[in-house]
Scaffold this motif. Sequence first.
Motif, PDB file in Angstrom:
ATOM      1  N   ASN A   4       0.770  -1.083  -0.041  1.00 36.73           N
ATOM      2  CA  ASN A   4      -0.117  -0.003  -0.035  1.00 36.73           C
ATOM      3  C   ASN A   4       0.919   1.254   0.155  1.00 36.73           C
ATOM      4  OD1 ASN A   4      -1.840   1.904   0.300  1.00 36.73           O
ATOM      5  ND2 ASN A   4      -3.039   0.831   1.837  1.00 36.73           N
ATOM      6  N   PRO A   5       1.758   1.703  -1.129  1.00 40.32           N
ATOM      7  CA  PRO A   5       2.402   2.791  -1.078  1.00 40.32           C
ATOM      8  C   PRO A   5       2.007   3.990  -0.893  1.00 40.32           C
ATOM      9  CG  PRO A   5       2.206   1.723  -3.141  1.00 40.32           C
ATOM     10  CD  PRO A   5       1.615   0.647  -2.336  1.00 40.32           C
ATOM     11  N   SER A   6       0.589   4.187  -1.455  1.00 34.28           N
ATOM     12  CA  SER A   6      -0.104   5.554  -1.392  1.00 34.28           C
ATOM     13  C   SER A   6      -0.281   5.787   0.034  1.00 34.28           C
ATOM     14  CB  SER A   6      -1.370   5.474  -1.964  1.00 34.28           C
ATOM     15  OG  SER A   6      -1.058   5.310  -3.374  1.00 34.28           O
ATOM     16  N   GLN A   7      -0.684   4.886   0.859  1.00 37.27           N
ATOM     17  CA  GLN A   7      -1.089   5.108   2.305  1.00 37.27           C
ATOM     18  C   GLN A   7       0.318   5.205   3.254  1.00 37.27           C
ATOM     19  OE1 GLN A   7      -4.059   5.351   3.905  1.00 37.27           O
ATOM     20  NE2 GLN A   7      -3.014   6.126   5.558  1.00 37.27           N
ATOM     21  N   ALA A   8       1.109   4.594   2.828  1.00 35.87           N
ATOM     22  CA  ALA A   8       2.679   4.848   3.639  1.00 35.87           C
ATOM     23  C   ALA A   8       3.094   6.115   2.974  1.00 35.87           C
ATOM     24  CB  ALA A   8       3.701   3.803   3.105  1.00 35.87           C
ATOM     25  N   TYR A   9       2.820   6.637   1.965  1.00 36.96           N
ATOM     26  CA  TYR A   9       3.552   7.954   1.538  1.00 36.96           C
ATOM     27  C   TYR A   9       2.566   8.963   2.298  1.00 36.96           C
ATOM     28  CZ  TYR A   9       4.784  11.810  -1.641  1.00 36.96           C
ATOM     29  OH  TYR A   9       5.530  12.764  -2.201  1.00 36.96           O
ATOM     30  N   LEU A  10       1.392   8.896   2.329  1.00 40.39           N
ATOM     31  CA  LEU A  10       0.238   9.761   2.940  1.00 40.39           C
ATOM     32  C   LEU A  10       0.828   9.701   4.384  1.00 40.39           C
ATOM     33  CD1 LEU A  10      -1.931  11.617   3.046  1.00 40.39           C
ATOM     34  CD2 LEU A  10      -3.524   9.537   3.468  1.00 40.39           C
ATOM     35  N   THR A  11       1.174   8.609   4.956  1.00 35.29           N
ATOM     36  CA  THR A  11       1.565   8.510   6.298  1.00 35.29           C
ATOM     37  C   THR A  11       2.859   9.521   6.708  1.00 35.29           C
ATOM     38  OG1 THR A  11       0.582   6.495   6.715  1.00 35.29           O
ATOM     39  CG2 THR A  11       2.162   7.115   8.373  1.00 35.29           C
ATOM     40  N   VAL A  12       3.887   9.091   5.637  1.00 30.45           N
ATOM     41  CA  VAL A  12       5.167   9.803   5.704  1.00 30.45           C
ATOM     42  C   VAL A  12       4.899  11.337   5.839  1.00 30.45           C
ATOM     43  CG1 VAL A  12       7.188  10.306   4.497  1.00 30.45           C
ATOM     44  CG2 VAL A  12       6.464   8.035   5.136  1.00 30.45           C
ATOM     45  N   LEU A  13       3.888  11.949   4.775  1.00 25.74           N
ATOM     46  CA  LEU A  13       3.692  13.319   4.709  1.00 25.74           C
ATOM     47  C   LEU A  13       2.996  13.902   6.073  1.00 25.74           C
ATOM     48  CD1 LEU A  13       1.904  13.464   1.025  1.00 25.74           C
ATOM     49  CD2 LEU A  13       4.413  14.044   1.817  1.00 25.74           C
ATOM     50  N   LYS A  14       2.073  13.253   6.572  1.00 25.48           N
ATOM     51  CA  LYS A  14       1.452  13.600   7.655  1.00 25.48           C
ATOM     52  C   LYS A  14       2.182  13.901   8.770  1.00 25.48           C
ATOM     53  CE  LYS A  14      -3.350  12.192   6.360  1.00 25.48           C
ATOM     54  NZ  LYS A  14      -4.413  11.234   6.857  1.00 25.48           N
ATOM     55  N   HIS A  15       3.292  12.790   9.078  1.00 27.92           N
ATOM     56  CA  HIS A  15       4.017  12.876  10.296  1.00 27.92           C
ATOM     57  C   HIS A  15       5.090  13.640  10.091  1.00 27.92           C
ATOM     58  CE1 HIS A  15       1.746   9.727  11.751  1.00 27.92           C
ATOM     59  NE2 HIS A  15       2.643   8.602  11.498  1.00 27.92           N
ATOM     60  N   ALA A  56       1.488  -2.917  11.207  1.00 24.64           N
ATOM     61  CA  ALA A  56       2.464  -2.112  11.372  1.00 24.64           C
ATOM     62  C   ALA A  56       1.994  -0.652  11.525  1.00 24.64           C
ATOM     63  CB  ALA A  56       3.672  -2.138  10.239  1.00 24.64           C
ATOM     64  N   LEU A  57       2.333   0.125  12.276  1.00 28.83           N
ATOM     65  CA  LEU A  57       1.780   1.526  12.573  1.00 28.83           C
ATOM     66  C   LEU A  57       2.653   2.417  11.528  1.00 28.83           C
ATOM     67  CD1 LEU A  57       1.839   1.540  16.467  1.00 28.83           C
ATOM     68  CD2 LEU A  57      -0.056   1.279  14.919  1.00 28.83           C
ATOM     69  N   ASP A  58       3.740   2.368  11.426  1.00 29.53           N
ATOM     70  CA  ASP A  58       4.714   2.997  10.542  1.00 29.53           C
ATOM     71  C   ASP A  58       5.873   2.142  10.528  1.00 29.53           C
ATOM     72  OD1 ASP A  58       3.465   5.644  10.061  1.00 29.53           O
ATOM     73  OD2 ASP A  58       3.359   5.641  12.273  1.00 29.53           O
ATOM     74  N   GLY A  59       6.732   2.524   9.464  1.00 26.32           N
ATOM     75  CA  GLY A  59       7.897   2.061   9.120  1.00 26.32           C
ATOM     76  C   GLY A  59       8.998   2.804   8.452  1.00 26.32           C
ATOM     77  N   ALA A  60      10.134   2.196   8.242  1.00 27.58           N
ATOM     78  CA  ALA A  60      11.175   2.631   7.284  1.00 27.58           C
ATOM     79  C   ALA A  60      11.499   1.271   6.487  1.00 27.58           C
ATOM     80  CB  ALA A  60      12.239   3.135   8.007  1.00 27.58           C
TER      81      ALA A  60
END
Length: 236
Positions: A80-91, A186-190
């Motif tokens: 789910n790259p879109s959701q991961a990218y959105l999470t990175v932006l929001k954080h 996972a909540l978030d990740g690298a």
Amino acid sequence: MRAGPLSDSEVIETLNEKFVNTWVLLRELPELISGAKGEIPSLVAKKMRQHYTDSVDILALTPDAEVIMHQPESALPYRNPSQAYLTVLKHSVAAFEGRRTRVGKRSKLDRNPISLGTALMEVLHVYGTFCTDTPDDTVVRIDTTPFESGGILHIEIQVGVGKSAGTFELFHADTELPLKEDTDAALDGAWNVSPGSMGHIFHNFSRGQCFKLVATGADAQTANAFLARVSVVPHS
């Protein structure tokens, strides 16, 4: 990116509302660094060159050109790259706003993302099955319970120079591991942090609680070391 995250309406809305967006080709950096387009473009170009690791690199910078987030596009999770990218932006936005309220809009920020956070721990560990006995050997437990009102958890991860890239994911402390197939808890990740490179995890939590950081290698038969520095910017 255009066929993935940049085609997502929520991603587009977040980028337009919260960021000044631009893109630069690697071959254009020398001209920009020389000052041909002005002082600010030169400073931004220098930051881009310093953090360049992949053919498509995503950087979020403050108005003072301090790096808050660096995420190679190839390291976004395939599920789910879109959701991961959105999470990175929001954080990234939350990290900047959290620091700005503490130092003022015109203050110079430290080079380390969320540098004004309270340091919790620093852990040197290893991932890779040949040097570990159980899955728990790659789990780092993180206790944020002293921060009763929550905050922004920042984990800076420096991967060693061994051959194996590393993926680092943050979970609630009570998440059972290993996960079932096709489960994404996972909540978030690298993800897929290459040897010798640095990754960042940002997680906004509303109350103090315990987490666990799980590290896995791209090559299960090859070990590599990593250094995790954990800090928190508490909510006001």
